[in-house]
Design a protein around this motif. Structure first.
Motif, mmCIF file in Angstrom:
data_model
loop_
_atom_site.group_PDB
_atom_site.id
_atom_site.type_symbol
_atom_site.label_atom_id
_atom_site.label_comp_id
_atom_site.label_asym_id
_atom_site.label_seq_id
_atom_site.Cartn_x
_atom_site.Cartn_y
_atom_site.Cartn_z
ATOM 1 N N VAL A 8 11.568 -3.479 19.152
ATOM 2 C CA VAL A 8 12.787 -2.977 20.747
ATOM 3 C C VAL A 8 12.498 -1.617 20.632
ATOM 4 C CG1 VAL A 8 14.679 -2.336 21.116
ATOM 5 C CG2 VAL A 8 13.929 -4.891 19.834
ATOM 6 N N GLN A 9 12.004 -1.139 22.168
ATOM 7 C CA GLN A 9 12.087 0.083 22.564
ATOM 8 C C GLN A 9 12.944 0.784 22.455
ATOM 9 O OE1 GLN A 9 8.315 -0.250 25.152
ATOM 10 N NE2 GLN A 9 7.164 0.094 23.349
ATOM 11 N N VAL A 10 14.065 1.882 22.486
ATOM 12 C CA VAL A 10 15.014 2.709 22.665
ATOM 13 C C VAL A 10 14.681 3.809 23.510
ATOM 14 C CG1 VAL A 10 17.847 2.968 22.248
ATOM 15 C CG2 VAL A 10 16.248 0.890 20.783
ATOM 16 N N ILE A 11 14.781 3.488 24.836
ATOM 17 C CA ILE A 11 14.933 4.932 24.988
ATOM 18 C C ILE A 11 16.047 5.793 25.542
ATOM 19 C CG2 ILE A 11 13.455 6.145 27.258
ATOM 20 C CD1 ILE A 11 12.345 3.277 27.544
ATOM 21 N N GLY A 12 16.747 6.503 25.126
ATOM 22 C CA GLY A 12 17.761 7.686 25.294
ATOM 23 C C GLY A 12 17.875 7.973 26.840
ATOM 24 N N HIS A 13 19.287 8.272 27.266
ATOM 25 C CA HIS A 13 18.997 8.736 28.969
ATOM 26 C C HIS A 13 20.675 9.221 28.752
ATOM 27 C CE1 HIS A 13 15.839 6.353 31.082
ATOM 28 N NE2 HIS A 13 15.763 5.693 30.441
ATOM 29 N N GLN A 14 20.765 10.683 29.823
ATOM 30 C CA GLN A 14 21.962 10.657 30.211
ATOM 31 C C GLN A 14 23.182 9.431 30.522
ATOM 32 O OE1 GLN A 14 20.882 14.644 30.988
ATOM 33 N NE2 GLN A 14 21.710 15.758 29.445
ATOM 34 N N TRP A 15 23.158 8.949 30.520
ATOM 35 C CA TRP A 15 24.388 9.039 29.276
ATOM 36 C C TRP A 15 24.738 7.172 29.135
ATOM 37 C CZ3 TRP A 15 25.668 12.606 32.187
ATOM 38 C CH2 TRP A 15 25.003 14.168 31.639
ATOM 39 N N TRP A 16 23.479 6.695 28.808
ATOM 40 C CA TRP A 16 22.942 5.680 28.542
ATOM 41 C C TRP A 16 21.977 4.520 27.588
ATOM 42 C CZ3 TRP A 16 18.830 3.004 31.363
ATOM 43 C CH2 TRP A 16 18.263 3.231 32.008
ATOM 44 N N TRP A 17 21.721 3.011 26.937
ATOM 45 C CA TRP A 17 20.720 3.142 26.309
ATOM 46 C C TRP A 17 19.512 1.644 27.083
ATOM 47 C CZ3 TRP A 17 20.701 6.042 22.214
ATOM 48 C CH2 TRP A 17 21.963 6.670 21.543
ATOM 49 N N GLU A 18 18.254 2.195 27.267
ATOM 50 C CA GLU A 18 17.816 1.561 27.592
ATOM 51 C C GLU A 18 16.337 0.959 26.225
ATOM 52 O OE1 GLU A 18 14.567 3.714 30.499
ATOM 53 O OE2 GLU A 18 13.337 1.198 30.582
ATOM 54 N N TYR A 19 16.733 -0.255 26.734
ATOM 55 C CA TYR A 19 15.500 -1.147 25.793
ATOM 56 C C TYR A 19 14.452 -1.981 26.521
ATOM 57 C CZ TYR A 19 20.316 -1.020 23.350
ATOM 58 O OH TYR A 19 21.585 0.323 22.974
ATOM 59 N N ARG A 20 13.572 -1.804 25.553
ATOM 60 C CA ARG A 20 12.392 -2.261 26.615
ATOM 61 C C ARG A 20 11.751 -3.267 24.841
ATOM 62 N NH1 ARG A 20 8.846 1.989 29.003
ATOM 63 N NH2 ARG A 20 10.107 2.726 30.711
ATOM 64 N N TYR A 21 11.787 -4.709 25.126
ATOM 65 C CA TYR A 21 10.884 -5.447 24.750
ATOM 66 C C TYR A 21 9.490 -5.582 25.275
ATOM 67 C CZ TYR A 21 15.646 -6.804 23.422
ATOM 68 O OH TYR A 21 17.519 -6.724 22.988
ATOM 69 N N PRO A 22 8.227 -5.040 24.742
ATOM 70 C CA PRO A 22 7.220 -5.454 24.483
ATOM 71 C C PRO A 22 6.539 -6.185 25.014
ATOM 72 C CG PRO A 22 7.541 -3.549 22.860
ATOM 73 C CD PRO A 22 8.982 -3.915 23.123
ATOM 74 N N THR A 23 6.804 -6.837 23.682
ATOM 75 C CA THR A 23 5.742 -8.124 23.487
ATOM 76 C C THR A 23 6.760 -9.282 24.215
ATOM 77 O OG1 THR A 23 7.051 -8.535 21.384
ATOM 78 C CG2 THR A 23 5.065 -7.378 21.004
ATOM 79 N N LEU A 24 8.209 -9.130 24.172
ATOM 80 C CA LEU A 24 9.018 -10.223 25.232
ATOM 81 C C LEU A 24 8.509 -10.034 27.190
ATOM 82 C CD1 LEU A 24 11.989 -11.374 22.536
ATOM 83 C CD2 LEU A 24 9.415 -11.482 22.734
ATOM 84 N N ASN A 25 8.162 -8.501 27.570
ATOM 85 C CA ASN A 25 8.340 -8.247 28.288
ATOM 86 C C ASN A 25 9.674 -7.957 29.365
ATOM 87 O OD1 ASN A 25 7.517 -7.101 30.818
ATOM 88 N ND2 ASN A 25 6.629 -8.746 31.754
ATOM 89 N N ILE A 26 10.598 -7.672 28.459
ATOM 90 C CA ILE A 26 11.785 -7.680 29.129
ATOM 91 C C ILE A 26 12.898 -6.410 29.374
ATOM 92 C CG2 ILE A 26 14.439 -7.961 28.189
ATOM 93 C CD1 ILE A 26 13.494 -10.383 26.556
ATOM 94 N N SER A 27 13.200 -5.702 30.063
ATOM 95 C CA SER A 27 13.829 -4.441 30.446
ATOM 96 C C SER A 27 15.582 -4.613 30.462
ATOM 97 C CB SER A 27 13.266 -3.698 31.382
ATOM 98 O OG SER A 27 13.611 -2.034 31.159
#
Ligand code: CUA
Length: 330
Positions: A121-140
């Motif tokens: 799971v890739q977690v990307i911090g943004h002002q002020w929320w969290w983005e989650y990507r599942y690279p093997t599942l192709n989900i954002s």
């Protein structure tokens, strides 16, 4: 001293029992990661208590026995007592070893290397929320992290702007999200449930409003969620308010920042493909209800200080239609 102890007890009791439905407590570990941390803390705390009791007892005895009394002779100074000097050098050194060894062990155990077959799971911090990507599942998705129970999770963290820190006290963290590099944690939990977390690094005006939720699901439920997330966004029925909302959305400023596959491709704000299926919005700050979504779209910075989404020039039937559209995106 009794007063200080009493204050500490009051503070500790405030951390457990009662309180919010999803307490963010490190004292109720629910993963291998947080159990390691809790064990280390308990271990070091026990040593600290032993040291405290010995030191304070000696202090009290010394105060009672050697206090100044009228007519008493000056006490005899102790100097060059080899046995004592070896003792008070060796004892702290040993205690430091007892603390250092488990500490190092925990540092390595929580260094972030997940076993083979872990879910990335890739977690990307943004002002002020969290983005989650599942690279093997192709989900954002955003703010609500769904994970399967009993599977190792490899969390890869980075930031789109300033430094944030991912922290779910019951499961793992805290670890910084830094632009241009990837930090990792790995954990595994067997406890199905919902766990709340919080950005733990001051990152601007709404740092305190940068919440997150982790939803741990049994395999089959997680698989269903994955299928739903991978599906194309729902197509509104012909002539429905949602369809009208889709047309308005297409012409609105929303498309500059948000992705709805087939409609827009903005990458600044959360992906909205399945926004209607989320429990919360705005960094897990508000429940995902018509009313809070309406307030959010009309004037996000008024609802959440500093929010980067500008107030939208939408009202009346147009806003109602957009709300109907977004809520149809389950
Ligand atoms: Cu993100 Cu504090």
């Amino acid at each position: 001293m009794p007063l200080v102890l009493a204050a500490v007890l009051v503070l500790l009791s405030a951390c457990s029992g009662g309180g919010p439905p999803h307490p963010q407590s490190i004292f109720a570990p629910k993963s291998d990661f947080s159990t390691d941390l809790n064990d280390l803390f308990t271990n070091i705390f026990a040593w600290a208590v032993v040291v405290f009791i010995i030191v304070e007892s000696l202090l009290l005895i010394a105060i009672a026995r050697y206090r100044a009394r009228a007519g008493a002779p000056a006490p005899k100074p102790v100097h060059g007592h080899t046995f004592l000097e070896i003792g008070w050098t060796l004892a702290p050194a040993l205690i430091l070893v007892f603390i250092a060894v488990p500490t190092m062990r925990t540092i390595f155990a929580t260094a972030g290397h997940a076993p083979e077959g872990a879910l990335r799971v890739q977690v990307i911090g943004h002002q002020w929320w969290w983005e989650y990507r599942y690279p093997t599942l192709n989900i954002s998705t955003a703010n609500e992290l769904h994970i399967p129970a009993g599977t190792a999770i490899q969390v890869e963290m980075t930031s789109a702007d300033v430094i944030h820190s991912f922290w779910v006290p019951a499961l793992g963290g805290k670890r910084d999200l830094i632009q241009g590099r990837t930090n990792r944690i790995a954990f595994r939990t067997d406890s199905v449930g919902e766990y709340w977390g919080q950005c733990a690094e001051f990152c601007g005006t709404s740092h305190a409003n940068m919440r997150l939720r982790v939803i741990v699901q049994p395999d089959s439920v997680f698989e269903r969620w994955v299928d739903l997330q991978r599906a194309a966004p729902a197509t509104p029925a012909k002539g429905s308010p949602a369809e009208q909302g889709q047309q308005i959305f297409r012409r609105s400023a929303c498309i500059g920042c948000h992705t709805i596959t087939g409609i827009s491709a903005g990458a600044v704000g959360p992906n909205l493909n399945h926004v209607g299926g989320r429990g919360t919005i705005a960094g897990a700050l508000f429940p995902n209800t018509t009313e809070s979504l309406r307030r959010w779209i009309q004037n996000a910075p008024a609802a959440k200080p500093g929010a980067l989404m500008p107030p939208q020039n939408l009202s009346g039937p147009d806003l109602d239609a957009v709300l109907a559209y977004l809520q149809s995106l389950k």
